[in-house]
Design an enzyme around this catalytic site. Structure first.
Site, PDB file in Angstrom:
ATOM      1  N   ALA A  37       0.656  -1.133  -0.228  1.00  0.00           N
ATOM      2  CA  ALA A  37      -0.011   0.197   0.051  1.00  0.00           C
ATOM      3  C   ALA A  37       0.906   1.182   0.128  1.00  0.00           C
ATOM      4  O   ALA A  37       0.786   2.166  -0.791  1.00  0.00           O
ATOM      5  CB  ALA A  37      -1.071  -0.439   1.321  1.00  0.00           C
ATOM      6  N   HIS A  38       1.926   1.438   0.817  1.00  0.00           N
ATOM      7  CA  HIS A  38       2.704   2.001   0.995  1.00  0.00           C
ATOM      8  C   HIS A  38       3.203   2.734  -1.074  1.00  0.00           C
ATOM      9  O   HIS A  38       4.025   3.605  -1.341  1.00  0.00           O
ATOM     10  CB  HIS A  38       4.132   2.142   1.235  1.00  0.00           C
ATOM     11  CG  HIS A  38       3.973   2.810   3.130  1.00  0.00           C
ATOM     12  ND1 HIS A  38       2.598   1.966   3.815  1.00  0.00           N
ATOM     13  CD2 HIS A  38       4.346   3.801   4.110  1.00  0.00           C
ATOM     14  CE1 HIS A  38       3.138   2.311   5.414  1.00  0.00           C
ATOM     15  NE2 HIS A  38       3.577   3.322   5.172  1.00  0.00           N
ATOM     16  N   ARG A  39       3.968   1.636  -1.462  1.00  0.00           N
ATOM     17  CA  ARG A  39       4.894   1.668  -2.677  1.00  0.00           C
ATOM     18  C   ARG A  39       2.826   2.282  -3.612  1.00  0.00           C
ATOM     19  O   ARG A  39       4.085   3.335  -4.634  1.00  0.00           O
ATOM     20  CB  ARG A  39       4.864   0.106  -3.215  1.00  0.00           C
ATOM     21  CG  ARG A  39       5.496   0.376  -4.097  1.00  0.00           C
ATOM     22  CD  ARG A  39       6.347  -0.875  -4.875  1.00  0.00           C
ATOM     23  NE  ARG A  39       7.656  -1.006  -4.040  1.00  0.00           N
ATOM     24  CZ  ARG A  39       7.385  -2.425  -3.394  1.00  0.00           C
ATOM     25  NH1 ARG A  39       5.801  -3.480  -3.601  1.00  0.00           N
ATOM     26  NH2 ARG A  39       8.168  -3.311  -2.319  1.00  0.00           N
ATOM     27  N   GLU A  91       8.699   5.937   4.630  1.00  0.00           N
ATOM     28  CA  GLU A  91       7.578   6.280   5.138  1.00  0.00           C
ATOM     29  C   GLU A  91       8.101   8.056   5.451  1.00  0.00           C
ATOM     30  O   GLU A  91       7.341   8.899   5.496  1.00  0.00           O
ATOM     31  CB  GLU A  91       7.721   6.280   6.807  1.00  0.00           C
ATOM     32  CG  GLU A  91       6.573   6.375   7.783  1.00  0.00           C
ATOM     33  CD  GLU A  91       5.650   4.820   7.215  1.00  0.00           C
ATOM     34  OE1 GLU A  91       5.239   5.331   5.968  1.00  0.00           O
ATOM     35  OE2 GLU A  91       5.399   4.200   7.498  1.00  0.00           O
TER      36      GLU A  91
END
Ligand code: SF4
Lengths: 201, 294
Positions: A37-39, A91
């Site tokens: 999800a971060h990517r 982050e």
């Protein structure tokens, strides 16, 4: 060392008051995000696309929950934290661009994230590893889920939480990192202990 | 019910008991740790652990979302009937528990990354066998979490370093593991044998109840010393600092080759799950760790 009850959206000013070792509880919107999800979110950013949810002032939770469907409603069964170091890669960009104020996880994060937190105003809050029932009970409802195509653990789960915690502030927005402090102290203690049990002179 | 059906039923019950209810000795140690901690962060973490344990029992949910890899330790009486059918019964029990408790499916093919979905697969659940005289069957299940498993390690130290080398390796390993195995942990240490024997002994040592002194005076002394040393490190619950890094250090050993001194360190996280029962030849059952739990 204080105890703070925060409500989302959390402002930069509120988050700047927090110091390592404080205990916090969060009421409001908490969104899960793991590696994928971060990517994906950062890809959206590069392509100039809007995220399915505005993360400003919210809490991001490193968690792959166990959920079940009751009728057409999702229910959270377990929601323990996953190891945060894997998200260190993303982050800083996340904090900078999406203005999330609290990152929840276990095991701590590194220098890069600590610097971004100081610069843009965010904290890292440690949730007890394995305390999945406690966490799940503080999640009152599932407001939505996005990117389910990434799979249940990797999707963005949007939780409505009430007094989610206790969370220990382990990185604050003033450059303090409790995990790094602890490991420095542990190294010092180790040398003393070696002496005590006769391993060194 | 035939004896094999009894074994399956008991194995199923043990898995369920183990993942929901922590053993009394573990709970008592965590409570004691909570009372003795002075740092705020450590107290907060232990409080959360204790609350979580209570909620898990109340709602009958697994105490941690990672319900682990299912490991069995069997002590089989040589005269117990149908020993050749026990393995099948344990596999069936694991499948049933996965569906009914439920457990998280944690068994993945290393080549295809495919999850079998039912916690079974090649050599999984793993069964450790010991044959004993008599006609009873003792079953212990240890659902072993992945986070603490990742920190287990074995190596051959220079034999010349002797017990000093063991101490150093254990302390170093605990420092290295830091927050990752969800401390406070139980640390198992295996010495001697071969590398495989050392890790087997280390892991089995995790099953010994906390605060039961080791009957071997040498081991008992070493356990005490390493326990006190580990808790002076200051890693603390969840690695946030504090005096509780380990709940216990349990050591076992085998004789070693003159040129080789294998040492292994195994961790169990605070969610140190185990459950045991004894099955008699007539099919009656005695639950050993979870009496009074349905
Ligand atoms: S290490 Fe143990 S307590 Fe921590 S998440 Fe894994 S199984 Fe749960």
């Amino acid at each position: 060392m204080g105890v703070y009850y925060l409500k989302t959206p959390i402002s930069e000013e509120e988050v700047r008051k927090l110091r390592v070792n404080d205990t916090i509880y969060i009421t409001g919107t908490i969104v899960t995000a793991r590696d994928q999800a971060h990517r994906k979110a950062l890809e959206y950013l590069r392509e100039g696309k809007a995220l399915p949810i505005n993360l400003e002032g919210l809490a991001i939770f490193h968690c792959g929950p166990v959920v079940k469907k009751e009728g057409d409603k999702w229910v959270v069964v377990a929601a323990g934290p996953t190891t945060s170091t894997r998200m260190d890669l993303f982050e800083d960009e996340f904090i900078k661009n999406f203005k999330v104020r609290v990152i929840i996880g276990k095991g701590g994060m590194g220098k890069r994230t600590t610097e971004a937190m100081a610069k843009y105003g965010a904290v890292y809050a440690a949730l007890t590893g394995g305390a999945a029932v406690l966490a799940a009970k503080a999640i009152k409802s599932v407001k939505g889920v996005e990117w389910l195509d990434l799979g249940v653990p990797e999707a963005l789960w949007i939780f409505e939480a009430e007094n989610f915690g206790p969370l220990t502030v382990a990185i604050d927005s003033h450059g303090n990192n409790l995990f790094m402090d602890v490991s420095k102290k542990v190294e010092e203690n180790k040398i003393k202990i070696y002496k005590e049990i006769g391993l060194t002179e | 019910m035939g004896i094999v059906d009894v074994v399956e039923e008991v194995a199923f019950n043990l898995i369920r008991q183990a993942v929901i209810y922590l053993p009394e000795d573990v709970k008592a140690s965590l409570k004691k740790a909570y009372e003795e901690e002075t740092s705020e962060a450590a107290k907060t973490q232990l409080r959360a652990i204790l609350d979580n344990i209570e909620l898990a029992e109340k709602y009958r949910y697994p105490v941690c979302q990672d319900t682990g890899t299912i490991l069995f330790y069997i002590t089989a009486g040589a005269e117990f009937k149908d020993l050749d059918k026990i393995e099948r019964a344990l596999i069936n029990a694991t499948r049933r528990a996965t569906e009914e408790v439920p457990l998280r499916p944690n068994s993945v093919d290393p080549f295809t990354q495919k999850n079998s979905g039912d916690n079974t697969g090649r050599f999984i659940p793993y069964i450790n066998w010991e044959i004993a005289p008599g006609n009873t069957l003792e079953i212990t299940v240890m659902p072993k979490g992945g986070g603490s498993e990742n920190m287990c390690i074995a190596k051959a130290i220079p034999p010349g370093e002797g017990i000093k080398g063991v101490k150093k390796f254990v302390i170093e390993t605990i420092v290295e593991a830091g927050a990752q195995p969800c401390p406070p942990t139980i640390v198992g240490v295996g010495m001697g044998g071969g590398v495989d024997i050392a890790i087997k002994l280390a892991k089995k040592a995790l099953l010994r109840p906390l605060n039961t002194p080791n009957p071997d005076p040498n081991l008992s002394k070493l356990e005490r010393e390493l326990y006190e040393a580990a808790n002076k490190l200051g890693i603390g619950p969840m690695g946030l600092g504090g005096r509780t890094t380990v709940l216990g250090v349990h050591i076992d050993y085998a004789f070693r080759h003159p040129a080789s001194f294998p040492v292994a360190v195994a961790f169990n996280c605070w969610a140190a799950r185990r459950a045991s029962a004894k099955i008699y030849a007539d099919g009656s059952v005695e639950y050993l760790t979870h009496r009074g739990v349905e």
